[in-house]
Design an enzyme around this catalytic site. Structure first.
Site, PDB file in Angstrom:
ATOM      1  N   ASP A  63       0.878  -1.170   0.000  1.00  0.00           N
ATOM      2  CA  ASP A  63       0.000   0.000   0.000  1.00  0.00           C
ATOM      3  C   ASP A  63       0.914   1.217   0.000  1.00  0.00           C
ATOM      4  O   ASP A  63       1.633   1.457   0.982  1.00  0.00           O
ATOM      5  CB  ASP A  63      -0.910  -0.014   1.238  1.00  0.00           C
ATOM      6  CG  ASP A  63      -1.878   1.171   1.252  1.00  0.00           C
ATOM      7  OD1 ASP A  63      -1.583   2.213   0.620  1.00  0.00           O
ATOM      8  OD2 ASP A  63      -2.926   1.051   1.912  1.00  0.00           O
ATOM      9  N   ASN A  90       2.985   2.897 -10.525  1.00  0.00           N
ATOM     10  CA  ASN A  90       1.755   2.935 -11.319  1.00  0.00           C
ATOM     11  C   ASN A  90       0.508   3.240 -10.486  1.00  0.00           C
ATOM     12  O   ASN A  90      -0.453   3.805 -11.005  1.00  0.00           O
ATOM     13  CB  ASN A  90       1.604   1.576 -12.029  1.00  0.00           C
ATOM     14  CG  ASN A  90       0.242   1.405 -12.643  1.00  0.00           C
ATOM     15  OD1 ASN A  90      -0.033   1.858 -13.743  1.00  0.00           O
ATOM     16  ND2 ASN A  90      -0.665   0.736 -11.909  1.00  0.00           N
ATOM     17  N   TYR A 166      -6.764  15.730  -9.238  1.00  0.00           N
ATOM     18  CA  TYR A 166      -6.015  14.759 -10.054  1.00  0.00           C
ATOM     19  C   TYR A 166      -4.996  15.425 -10.984  1.00  0.00           C
ATOM     20  O   TYR A 166      -3.817  15.066 -10.967  1.00  0.00           O
ATOM     21  CB  TYR A 166      -7.005  13.880 -10.823  1.00  0.00           C
ATOM     22  CG  TYR A 166      -6.367  12.796 -11.653  1.00  0.00           C
ATOM     23  CD1 TYR A 166      -5.773  11.687 -11.051  1.00  0.00           C
ATOM     24  CD2 TYR A 166      -6.359  12.879 -13.041  1.00  0.00           C
ATOM     25  CE1 TYR A 166      -5.185  10.681 -11.829  1.00  0.00           C
ATOM     26  CE2 TYR A 166      -5.783  11.877 -13.815  1.00  0.00           C
ATOM     27  CZ  TYR A 166      -5.195  10.779 -13.215  1.00  0.00           C
ATOM     28  OH  TYR A 166      -4.619   9.797 -13.977  1.00  0.00           O
ATOM     29  N   LYS A 170      -0.712  15.112 -10.856  1.00  0.00           N
ATOM     30  CA  LYS A 170       0.161  14.624 -11.920  1.00  0.00           C
ATOM     31  C   LYS A 170       1.183  15.687 -12.318  1.00  0.00           C
ATOM     32  O   LYS A 170       2.301  15.357 -12.717  1.00  0.00           O
ATOM     33  CB  LYS A 170      -0.667  14.163 -13.128  1.00  0.00           C
ATOM     34  CG  LYS A 170      -1.555  12.929 -12.829  1.00  0.00           C
ATOM     35  CD  LYS A 170      -0.754  11.701 -12.407  1.00  0.00           C
ATOM     36  CE  LYS A 170      -1.625  10.459 -12.293  1.00  0.00           C
ATOM     37  NZ  LYS A 170      -0.887   9.261 -11.837  1.00  0.00           N
ATOM     38  N   THR A 201     -10.346   1.955 -18.063  1.00  0.00           N
ATOM     39  CA  THR A 201     -10.099   1.209 -16.819  1.00  0.00           C
ATOM     40  C   THR A 201     -11.148   1.632 -15.784  1.00  0.00           C
ATOM     41  O   THR A 201     -11.942   2.543 -16.026  1.00  0.00           O
ATOM     42  CB  THR A 201      -8.697   1.517 -16.223  1.00  0.00           C
ATOM     43  OG1 THR A 201      -8.684   2.891 -15.812  1.00  0.00           O
ATOM     44  CG2 THR A 201      -7.574   1.253 -17.212  1.00  0.00           C
TER      45      THR A 201
HETATM   46  N1  LIG Z   1      -6.906   5.166 -17.266  1.00  0.00           N
HETATM   47  C1  LIG Z   1      -6.435   6.309 -17.805  1.00  0.00           C
HETATM   48  O1  LIG Z   1      -7.036   6.881 -18.746  1.00  0.00           O
HETATM   49  C2  LIG Z   1      -5.158   6.907 -17.298  1.00  0.00           C
HETATM   50  C3  LIG Z   1      -4.608   7.990 -18.023  1.00  0.00           C
HETATM   51  C4  LIG Z   1      -3.435   8.563 -17.577  1.00  0.00           C
HETATM   52  C5  LIG Z   1      -2.820   8.078 -16.452  1.00  0.00           C
HETATM   53  N2  LIG Z   1      -3.358   7.022 -15.760  1.00  0.00           N
HETATM   54  C6  LIG Z   1      -2.643   6.534 -14.581  1.00  0.00           C
HETATM   55  O2  LIG Z   1      -2.385   5.158 -14.737  1.00  0.00           O
HETATM   56  C7  LIG Z   1      -2.229   4.546 -13.453  1.00  0.00           C
HETATM   57  C8  LIG Z   1      -3.069   3.290 -13.389  1.00  0.00           C
HETATM   58  O3  LIG Z   1      -4.433   3.662 -13.489  1.00  0.00           O
HETATM   59  P1  LIG Z   1      -5.571   2.742 -14.125  1.00  0.00           P
HETATM   60  O4  LIG Z   1      -6.255   3.550 -15.151  1.00  0.00           O
HETATM   61  O5  LIG Z   1      -5.029   1.414 -14.453  1.00  0.00           O
HETATM   62  O6  LIG Z   1      -6.575   2.688 -12.871  1.00  0.00           O
HETATM   63  P2  LIG Z   1      -7.218   1.456 -12.039  1.00  0.00           P
HETATM   64  O7  LIG Z   1      -7.678   0.395 -12.961  1.00  0.00           O
HETATM   65  O8  LIG Z   1      -8.181   2.110 -11.115  1.00  0.00           O
HETATM   66  O9  LIG Z   1      -5.959   0.885 -11.222  1.00  0.00           O
HETATM   67  C9  LIG Z   1      -5.365   1.619 -10.202  1.00  0.00           C
HETATM   68  C10 LIG Z   1      -4.501   0.683  -9.392  1.00  0.00           C
HETATM   69  O10 LIG Z   1      -3.865   1.447  -8.346  1.00  0.00           O
HETATM   70  C11 LIG Z   1      -4.096   0.746  -7.142  1.00  0.00           C
HETATM   71  N3  LIG Z   1      -4.002   1.603  -5.972  1.00  0.00           N
HETATM   72  C12 LIG Z   1      -4.767   2.672  -5.644  1.00  0.00           C
HETATM   73  N4  LIG Z   1      -4.378   3.157  -4.465  1.00  0.00           N
HETATM   74  C13 LIG Z   1      -3.343   2.388  -4.025  1.00  0.00           C
HETATM   75  C14 LIG Z   1      -2.525   2.383  -2.889  1.00  0.00           C
HETATM   76  N5  LIG Z   1      -2.694   3.267  -1.885  1.00  0.00           N
HETATM   77  N6  LIG Z   1      -1.535   1.455  -2.791  1.00  0.00           N
HETATM   78  C15 LIG Z   1      -1.357   0.551  -3.770  1.00  0.00           C
HETATM   79  N7  LIG Z   1      -2.124   0.478  -4.865  1.00  0.00           N
HETATM   80  C16 LIG Z   1      -3.102   1.401  -4.998  1.00  0.00           C
HETATM   81  C17 LIG Z   1      -5.453   0.102  -7.292  1.00  0.00           C
HETATM   82  O11 LIG Z   1      -5.652  -0.915  -6.334  1.00  0.00           O
HETATM   83  P3  LIG Z   1      -7.141  -1.342  -5.803  1.00  0.00           P
HETATM   84  O12 LIG Z   1      -7.690  -2.314  -6.804  1.00  0.00           O
HETATM   85  O13 LIG Z   1      -6.840  -1.954  -4.483  1.00  0.00           O
HETATM   86  O14 LIG Z   1      -7.959  -0.087  -5.707  1.00  0.00           O
HETATM   87  C18 LIG Z   1      -5.295  -0.427  -8.709  1.00  0.00           C
HETATM   88  O15 LIG Z   1      -4.538  -1.609  -8.721  1.00  0.00           O
HETATM   89  C19 LIG Z   1      -2.624   5.618 -12.432  1.00  0.00           C
HETATM   90  O16 LIG Z   1      -1.474   6.234 -11.904  1.00  0.00           O
HETATM   91  C20 LIG Z   1      -3.416   6.621 -13.272  1.00  0.00           C
HETATM   92  O17 LIG Z   1      -3.390   7.919 -12.723  1.00  0.00           O
HETATM   93  C21 LIG Z   1      -4.520   6.423 -16.168  1.00  0.00           C
END
Ligand SMILES: NC(=O)c1ccc[n+]([C@@H]2O[C@H](COP(=O)([O-])OP(=O)(O)OC[C@H]3O[C@@H](n4cnc5c(N)ncnc54)[C@H](OP(=O)(O)O)[C@@H]3O)[C@@H](O)[C@H]2O)c1
Length: 253
Positions: A63, A90, A166, A170, A201
């Site tokens: 975490d 990530n 958010y 970033k 996601t």
């Molecule tokens: N999706 C997009 O369009 C997008 C665009 C730009 C950047 N991003 C970035 O990409 C990264 C991954 O996002 P995603 O889209 O794949 O979102 P996601 O599917 O919601 O996955 C987020 C992951 O982070 C974990 N997490 C959250 N808080 C945490 C903590 N305190 N300790 C450890 N793990 C934690 C979540 O775990 P749980 O399952 O336990 O909640 C999950 O595994 C993020 O940094 C996000 O800001 C995403």
């Protein structure tokens, strides 16, 4: 032959899981960080099944907001492997409201994961990364944190609704990346920020336009940079009003 050891935080789903899958498919040992034991074990099983013989997968309880959890994860990696080649920061959360309606407590919650979590994990892992021949640190950021894009009328980003927690987290992460790259510039370690692009996601209730396979590409590219690759850049999907849908490159900060 020595195996590359890669730790991905927040790897139980979404872009993190897919990043772990793509790195594992290259034969790396993938340390799948997840804050929840059940979700982490489930993802470990799914990834082992997906990879078959290709790469080793091990769940690591992690975490990023919990100093004790981060310390224990670093101790475990040290005990098991003695070093770390790749760290992909990530894990991230998204919350947001227009600036005039934003609550500092909500911002603090987002920063705790997206900014302070990255610093906490990076500093805990840095002694292990320094022991690798040429470590790579990837901070998963976003184009929404690009102040240049957000204020450029020609950028699609400038058309997005104003939101505080958010995007500013970033932007902070981008500078965190630049500062680590600066401190480590005389070492073989490269530190870069990845832009996955708008990816479907749970983070955006699957409204994203890109697949997780596409979203993970920037992290994988930066995690596997050669010795003459860059450090201290924001790299990934380029979202423009014209041009190809799948262009990649360096984004403005
Ligand atoms: N999706 C997009 O369009 C997008 C665009 C730009 C950047 N991003 C970035 O990409 C990264 C991954 O996002 P995603 O889209 O794949 O979102 P996601 O599917 O919601 O996955 C987020 C992951 O982070 C974990 N997490 C959250 N808080 C945490 C903590 N305190 N300790 C450890 N793990 C934690 C979540 O775990 P749980 O399952 O336990 O909640 C999950 O595994 C993020 O940094 C996000 O800001 C995403």
């Amino acid at each position: 032959m020595t195996t590359t050891i890669a730790l991905i935080t927040g790897a139980n789903k979404g872009i993190g899981f897919e990043t772990a899958r793509q790195l594992g498919a290259r034969g790396m040992t993938v340390l799948l960080g997840a804050r929840n034991e059940d979700r982490g074990r489930q993802a470990e099983r799914e990834l082992r099944e997906a990879l078959g013989e290709a790469g080793e997968v091990r769940f690591v309880p992690l975490d990023v907001t919990d100093p004790e959890s981060v310390r224990q994860a670093a101790d475990w990696v040290d005990k098991e492997y003695g070093h770390l080649d790749i760290l992909v920061n990530n894990a991230g959360i998204a919350r947001g409201a227009p600036p005039s309606q934003s609550d500092p407590d909500q911002m603090r919650e987002v920063y705790e994961t997206n900014v302070f979590g990255v610093v906490r994990v990076t500093n805990a892992m840095l002694p292990l990364l320094r022991r690798a021949p040429a470590a790579r640190i990837v901070n998963v950021s976003s184009e929404v944190g690009s102040i240049t894009s957000q204020t450029d009328p020609a950028s699609p980003l400038s058309q997005m609704r104003a939101s505080l927690a958010y995007p500013t987290s970033k932007s902070a992460l981008n500078m965190v990346t630049a500062m680590y790259a600066k401190e480590l510039r005389d070492t073989p370690i490269k530190v870069n920020a990845a832009n996955p692009g708008y990816t479907a996601t749970d983070l955006n209730r699957h409204s994203g336009l890109r697949s997780v396979a596409q979203g993970a590409e920037a992290s994988v590219y930066l995690a596997t940079l050669p010795a003459d690759g860059p450090s201290g850049i924001l790299w990934g999907h380029l979202w423009t009003t014209e041009g190809p849908d799948d262009a990649y490159g360096t984004l403005p900060w």
